[in-house]
Design a protein around this motif. Structure first.
Motif, PDB file in Angstrom:
ATOM      1  N   VAL A   1       0.731  -1.507  -0.048  1.00  0.00           N
ATOM      2  CA  VAL A   1       0.081   0.214  -0.014  1.00  0.00           C
ATOM      3  C   VAL A   1       0.895   1.108   0.004  1.00  0.00           C
ATOM      4  O   VAL A   1       1.817   1.255   0.862  1.00  0.00           O
ATOM      5  CB  VAL A   1      -0.839   0.009   1.117  1.00  0.00           C
ATOM      6  N   ASN A   2       0.442   2.325  -0.746  1.00  0.00           N
ATOM      7  CA  ASN A   2       1.407   3.581  -0.750  1.00  0.00           C
ATOM      8  C   ASN A   2       0.258   4.514  -0.048  1.00  0.00           C
ATOM      9  O   ASN A   2      -0.874   4.872  -0.759  1.00  0.00           O
ATOM     10  CB  ASN A   2       1.483   3.951  -2.277  1.00  0.00           C
ATOM     11  N   HIS A   3       0.747   5.095   1.222  1.00  0.00           N
ATOM     12  CA  HIS A   3      -0.131   5.639   1.957  1.00  0.00           C
ATOM     13  C   HIS A   3       0.447   6.831   2.287  1.00  0.00           C
ATOM     14  O   HIS A   3       1.710   7.128   2.154  1.00  0.00           O
ATOM     15  CB  HIS A   3      -0.259   4.683   3.254  1.00  0.00           C
ATOM     16  N   THR A   4      -0.255   7.794   3.238  1.00  0.00           N
ATOM     17  CA  THR A   4       0.475   8.910   3.508  1.00  0.00           C
ATOM     18  C   THR A   4       1.544   8.811   4.362  1.00  0.00           C
ATOM     19  O   THR A   4       2.465   9.526   4.617  1.00  0.00           O
ATOM     20  CB  THR A   4      -0.816   9.848   4.217  1.00  0.00           C
ATOM     21  N   LEU A   5       1.515   7.605   5.117  1.00  0.00           N
ATOM     22  CA  LEU A   5       2.543   7.450   6.035  1.00  0.00           C
ATOM     23  C   LEU A   5       3.681   6.653   5.459  1.00  0.00           C
ATOM     24  O   LEU A   5       4.801   6.600   6.004  1.00  0.00           O
ATOM     25  CB  LEU A   5       2.169   6.327   7.230  1.00  0.00           C
ATOM     26  N   GLY A   6       3.666   6.668   3.973  1.00  0.00           N
ATOM     27  CA  GLY A   6       4.638   6.039   3.173  1.00  0.00           C
ATOM     28  C   GLY A   6       4.157   4.517   2.683  1.00  0.00           C
ATOM     29  O   GLY A   6       3.017   4.208   2.645  1.00  0.00           O
ATOM     30  N   LYS A   7       4.978   3.769   2.308  1.00  0.00           N
ATOM     31  CA  LYS A   7       4.851   2.542   1.752  1.00  0.00           C
ATOM     32  C   LYS A   7       4.746   1.574   2.986  1.00  0.00           C
ATOM     33  O   LYS A   7       5.498   1.276   3.655  1.00  0.00           O
ATOM     34  CB  LYS A   7       5.955   2.050   0.768  1.00  0.00           C
TER      35      LYS A   7
END
Length: 195
Positions: free
Chosen positions: A183-189
């Protein structure tokens, strides 16, 4: 003969109950930069023509905490209701999405903003990806975003879910079983790994 009858009386009710209500739970560890930062618990219950899926995500990275819950209800494999909520500690990115079927349309409310999806039957949602490999599926409904997202097979049991901002989440299956999600998320990968 008497022991056979007792065995039959014991086994048949248990078998009938199992066939009527079948539950499946899968747990995934959430990793960021190869460090465990949380848990995802995915639960599916099926009883006759009814199905429900709940996904609970609990993540903590340093001082940032994210709790996310998704709950879907289906009748005859068609989504009838979905609720998604995300509470993000200090970041202020709280989000709630409610989807409800009304005849041949769905009402979707994302953070208070209402929209309608006309003439649709939603059969495949993001939550379903935790339990079923999306063979022959080219789009899934995002309970969180309140809209359909394209999904495509790239071969070898790997599928890319394309997100609105151009990023993609990658789902990997082995023998039809989800083993990991990137998942590519706001917290990073982040990587979710079945445990």
């Amino acid at each position: 003969m008497n022991s056979f009858f007792r065995l039959l009386v014991t086994v048949v009710p248990v078998a009938v109950f199992f066939l009527q209500t079948h539950a499946q739970t899968s747990t995934f560890e959430v990793r960021i930069a190869n460090h465990a930062v949380g848990i995802i618990e995915a639960n599916r219950k099926m009883s006759g023509s009814a199905k429900s899926i709940s996904i609970k995500t609990r993540i903590q990275v340093m001082l940032s905490k994210v709790n996310s819950d998704i709950f879907n209800e289906y009748t005859n494999n068609i989504l009838t209701a979905a609720k998604s909520s995300r509470i993000s500690g200090k970041s202020g990115e709280d989000k709630q999405t409610i989807t409800r079927r009304n005849g041949k349309e769905y009402t979707v409310i994302v953070n208070g903003e209402r929209s309608i999806i006309d003439n649709a039957e939603i059969a495949d949602c993001v939550a379903d990806l935790y339990f079923t490999e999306p063979k022959q599926v080219n789009r899934v409904f995002s309970e969180t975003l309140g809209r359909f997202l394209p999904i495509k097979s790239v071969g070898g049991g790997i599928y890319e879910l394309l997100l609105p901002e151009g990023k993609k989440n990658v789902y990997k299956y082995e023998n039809g079983l989800l083993v990991s999600v990137e998942v590519n998320h706001t917290l990073g990968k982040a990587i979710f790994v079945r445990i």
